[in-house]
Design a protein around this motif. Sequence first.
Motif, mmCIF file in Angstrom:
data_model
loop_
_atom_site.group_PDB
_atom_site.id
_atom_site.type_symbol
_atom_site.label_atom_id
_atom_site.label_comp_id
_atom_site.label_asym_id
_atom_site.label_seq_id
_atom_site.Cartn_x
_atom_site.Cartn_y
_atom_site.Cartn_z
ATOM 1 N N ASP A 11 0.818 -1.213 0.000
ATOM 2 C CA ASP A 11 0.000 0.000 0.000
ATOM 3 C C ASP A 11 0.857 1.271 0.000
ATOM 4 O OD1 ASP A 11 1.061 -0.160 2.507
ATOM 5 O OD2 ASP A 11 -0.865 -0.198 3.580
ATOM 6 N N ALA A 12 2.162 1.087 -0.193
ATOM 7 C CA ALA A 12 3.058 2.253 -0.246
ATOM 8 C C ALA A 12 2.962 2.913 -1.617
ATOM 9 C CB ALA A 12 4.491 1.808 0.029
ATOM 10 N N PRO A 13 3.269 4.211 -1.679
ATOM 11 C CA PRO A 13 3.163 4.896 -2.971
ATOM 12 C C PRO A 13 4.186 4.376 -3.991
ATOM 13 C CG PRO A 13 4.127 6.339 -1.299
ATOM 14 C CD PRO A 13 3.667 5.106 -0.591
ATOM 15 N N THR A 14 3.891 4.621 -5.242
ATOM 16 C CA THR A 14 4.802 4.201 -6.316
ATOM 17 C C THR A 14 6.147 4.918 -6.156
ATOM 18 O OG1 THR A 14 2.949 3.846 -7.783
ATOM 19 C CG2 THR A 14 5.098 4.158 -8.820
ATOM 20 N N ILE A 15 7.208 4.161 -6.398
ATOM 21 C CA ILE A 15 8.563 4.699 -6.202
ATOM 22 C C ILE A 15 9.052 5.328 -7.491
ATOM 23 C CG2 ILE A 15 10.946 4.011 -5.766
ATOM 24 C CD1 ILE A 15 9.638 1.873 -3.831
ATOM 25 N N LYS A 16 9.212 6.651 -7.443
ATOM 26 C CA LYS A 16 9.628 7.363 -8.659
ATOM 27 C C LYS A 16 11.094 7.741 -8.605
ATOM 28 C CE LYS A 16 5.030 9.076 -9.574
ATOM 29 N NZ LYS A 16 4.091 10.026 -8.970
ATOM 30 N N LYS A 17 11.659 7.924 -9.767
ATOM 31 C CA LYS A 17 13.075 8.276 -9.906
ATOM 32 C C LYS A 17 13.442 9.506 -9.073
ATOM 33 C CE LYS A 17 16.514 9.082 -13.499
ATOM 34 N NZ LYS A 17 16.737 9.355 -14.924
ATOM 35 N N ASN A 18 14.551 9.449 -8.404
ATOM 36 C CA ASN A 18 15.095 10.576 -7.631
ATOM 37 C C ASN A 18 14.196 11.055 -6.497
ATOM 38 O OD1 ASN A 18 17.421 10.650 -9.146
ATOM 39 N ND2 ASN A 18 16.551 12.047 -10.660
ATOM 40 N N SER A 19 13.204 10.260 -6.122
ATOM 41 C CA SER A 19 12.316 10.650 -5.019
ATOM 42 C C SER A 19 12.897 10.172 -3.699
ATOM 43 C CB SER A 19 10.941 10.008 -5.220
ATOM 44 O OG SER A 19 11.072 8.599 -5.094
ATOM 45 N N PRO A 20 12.411 10.722 -2.564
ATOM 46 C CA PRO A 20 12.843 10.197 -1.259
ATOM 47 C C PRO A 20 12.487 8.710 -1.135
ATOM 48 C CG PRO A 20 11.611 12.241 -0.997
ATOM 49 C CD PRO A 20 11.502 11.870 -2.436
ATOM 50 N N GLU A 21 11.357 8.305 -1.757
ATOM 51 C CA GLU A 21 10.966 6.888 -1.697
ATOM 52 C C GLU A 21 11.983 6.007 -2.424
ATOM 53 O OE1 GLU A 21 8.810 9.321 -2.750
ATOM 54 O OE2 GLU A 21 7.778 9.479 -0.809
ATOM 55 N N ALA A 22 12.530 6.541 -3.511
ATOM 56 C CA ALA A 22 13.532 5.774 -4.272
ATOM 57 C C ALA A 22 14.768 5.559 -3.407
ATOM 58 C CB ALA A 22 13.895 6.504 -5.564
ATOM 59 N N GLU A 23 15.169 6.613 -2.688
ATOM 60 C CA GLU A 23 16.316 6.517 -1.781
ATOM 61 C C GLU A 23 16.032 5.480 -0.682
ATOM 62 O OE1 GLU A 23 19.222 8.034 -1.757
ATOM 63 O OE2 GLU A 23 19.936 7.910 0.303
ATOM 64 N N LEU A 24 14.798 5.541 -0.165
ATOM 65 C CA LEU A 24 14.372 4.612 0.879
ATOM 66 C C LEU A 24 14.450 3.161 0.387
ATOM 67 C CD1 LEU A 24 13.184 5.163 3.712
ATOM 68 C CD2 LEU A 24 10.900 4.966 2.702
ATOM 69 N N PHE A 25 13.931 2.944 -0.803
ATOM 70 C CA PHE A 25 13.913 1.588 -1.358
ATOM 71 C C PHE A 25 15.327 1.072 -1.578
ATOM 72 C CE2 PHE A 25 13.995 -1.458 -4.841
ATOM 73 C CZ PHE A 25 13.073 -2.384 -4.402
ATOM 74 N N ARG A 26 16.137 1.942 -2.160
ATOM 75 C CA ARG A 26 17.515 1.556 -2.467
ATOM 76 C C ARG A 26 18.272 1.176 -1.197
ATOM 77 N NH1 ARG A 26 21.618 5.809 -5.125
ATOM 78 N NH2 ARG A 26 21.553 6.400 -2.938
ATOM 79 N N CYS A 27 18.097 1.996 -0.166
ATOM 80 C CA CYS A 27 18.801 1.724 1.093
ATOM 81 C C CYS A 27 18.279 0.452 1.757
ATOM 82 C CB CYS A 27 18.678 2.908 2.037
ATOM 83 S SG CYS A 27 19.603 4.331 1.459
#
Lengths: 428, 428
Positions: free
Chosen positions: A255-271
């Motif tokens: 239910d998490a938002p879609t992970i977009k390029k260069n977003s804080p979510e992208a950083e979160l996912f990567r880490c």
Amino acid sequence: MATKAHDERECRVSFKVIDGGVTAAKGFRASAVTCGIKNPEATRLDLALIVSDGPTTTDAVFTTNKVRAACVRVSQQHIKESDTRAIIANSGNANACTGVQGIQDAKAMTKAVAEQLGVKMRQVLVCSTGIIGMPMPIERVIVKVPDAVAKLKPDGSEDAMRAIMTSDTRPKTFAVDVPCGKGSFRIGGIAKGAGMICPNMATMLCFITTDAKIGKDELHRSMRYAVEKSFNCITIDGDTSTNDTVIVMSNGQSDAPTIKKNSPEAELFRCALHKVMLELAKMIVCDGERVTKFVEIRVRNARTLADARKVAETVAKSLLVKCSFHGCDPNWGRIIHAVGYSGARIREELIDIYFGGLQACKGGLATKTPVAEMEKVVQEPKFTVTIDLNLGTSGYTVYTSDLSEEYVDFNSAEYSAAIHAKRQKGFA
Amino acid sequence: MATKAHDERECRVSFKVIDGGVTAAKGFRASAVTCGIKNPEATRLDLALIVSDGPTTTDAVFTTNKVRAACVRVSQQHIKESDTRAIIANSGNANACTGVQGIQDAKAMTKAVAEQLGVKMRQVLVCSTGIIGMPMPIERVIVKVPDAVAKLKPDGSEDAMRAIMTSDTRPKTFAVDVPCGKGSFRIGGIAKGAGMICPNMATMLCFITTDAKIGKDELHRSMRYAVEKSFNCITIDGDTSTNDTVIVMSNGQSDAPTIKKNSPEAELFRCALHKVMLELAKMIVCDGERVTKFVEIRVRNARTLADARKVAETVAKSLLVKCSFHGCDPNWGRIIHAVGYSGARIREELIDIYFGGLQACKGGLATKTPVAEMEKVVQEPKFTVTIDLNLGTSGYTVYTSDLSEEYVDFNSAEYSAAIHAKRQKGFA
């Protein structure tokens, strides 16, 4: 041996460590069955199945060894042609150096799974680990695929993990739940390793699943980042086995938002992905064949990152250094010797070496630190060796192990005996 | 591990193998004394002296390790500045990572010899082998130099050889008498090695003398040729110890004609020097720490010489391959695996692998050769593994050994214990 994130820049993610391994994320099921691949009479699990209940975005990294197993060739083709729904993986036979028959066998495994799941063959990836150069006993595998499909369950991670173990002595599983936006996503995985004295020792398999919503490009970027900073030093400079494979499947069911390029979510996912891989990589080092020591080799203040890496990897691979770890000997002479032939730019008179917090060598010379104090550090099952080159600002860290008599014994006697017994039974 | 002459072009020289080692050639004397360098109470010989009774042309090859012992630094300087009359060499302490004091100690050793012989300091070269990072007990050495000079004798090679041994278990000496023109010249030498599991293991010292009449340039050319094709693969790609040194002294006292550039005599000298170095290099491999197998790894039909060398060296260094040799296991899977990550251009489906004359792998696949037959080959103390890449015409051969539990035990337990004992006595 696995690399830690280059120290300079550690990720800071808040997450919860959870159970569930490769089925921790929503919409994934797993199972395992016994085929008797290595030995028809054996009762251990040796065939694992991991399935996503919906479509996925999948990325994978395969061995760079020029001798590639049949399963690697088939999976590389399948992932290029299609999205992925399932992974079938066996232990007991690597399906490597098996020629045309090996390719047919690997395809047959994907076909059997596809038929049972009602998906396409190319939506199934296949992985194998075990002995090289012997034909896969394919009939014994195929006949058990319906059973594996029937047994699929949302808590099947443990079984799947056990089925891919070879000389592994401990399970390797890790999963996290990561708050993101108003919801959260999960990433979890299982791995097999062992034979970790040197990166060329054994097949490394790692299967990771996530329910994050992530596109192919962003998944690929995260994957490269995380593999480079975790597993990639298990497979230093192409010293990979014929079968090494890391697969990440993402089905977007969280239910998490879609992970977009260069977003804080992208950083979160990567880490978070890096965290999962790093934990699994550390478990692989700790469970190396007959390993009794886990040692972090930290190189500091090298001229360049490449130099830092050369020094860390050369020291971590040195047999004499590994023997001294095994003997609980704080032998900085063997370490500086390896630094000297690493190929990195160094100045002997600037080198400092520490065991834990104790300085053994300052400016290339012995310190007055009592040996008995340093021995206490090296007697621990886990400790750190720091090599400060005092030449620049680059650092690199490698995890390594000791070299034990038991390793050699295991790889020259027991293991060989087992292979002989098998060969004599008419497998080759 | 040592390289054989690139198979394509073997030298054919007729010569007589003779006794006498480093004093076989005319006009050389040697001796050894006991200084108690490692342990003041010990009675073993630990200081060797080799002297030419007249002027010499001398050439040397030193370690490429960026951490260089003090003795190496001093000898490099001396040989650049002057002709050479003597070599002083000790075991028990490497005089490496010893800073300014180490340089002073190395110089003091050359000074003591020079004074006794009535030559200049820079006419004396100094070599050390032993533990790294501990100060040289220089007083115990200097006081024994007059004794060493007094004991010089034309049959002192055996004593000198024994004085430079560390973990070596067998003497390494070889000499030849080579008919040339109406006379003959002699080349003979002594060496120390051991720790041969990997090229980075231990100091390699080799002292060769000859009474051939040869100029500096021609000696240098012959030296480079012979070292490249013998010792240079003990020290592959810079994996050298802090102290490795090969020295050739020529005093021109034979009755053979002067060796001129591009002459048949030059070819004769070069081949004979290579023969002496190759025999000493083989002895070093055979006497590797706890080695039980001597294995010749022959690579054939590689695309280039560099590719052939990569494959030979990668296979020869693989721990899993070495373990399988120790276990008498004809495990071609481990070999092809190492071929695959060697970095050389290969095509899996073209690779053939043989144990002795028996083909284990054809076109990347297992043959039907009975395992029991191949085991007989691998059970021998000496055997050959041939890897035919079927891609080109280049070949390369490397000598290697097995990896034994005893090696690990030796390097982690006994050895460490000895060092500890010494350190605790107040050496560091």
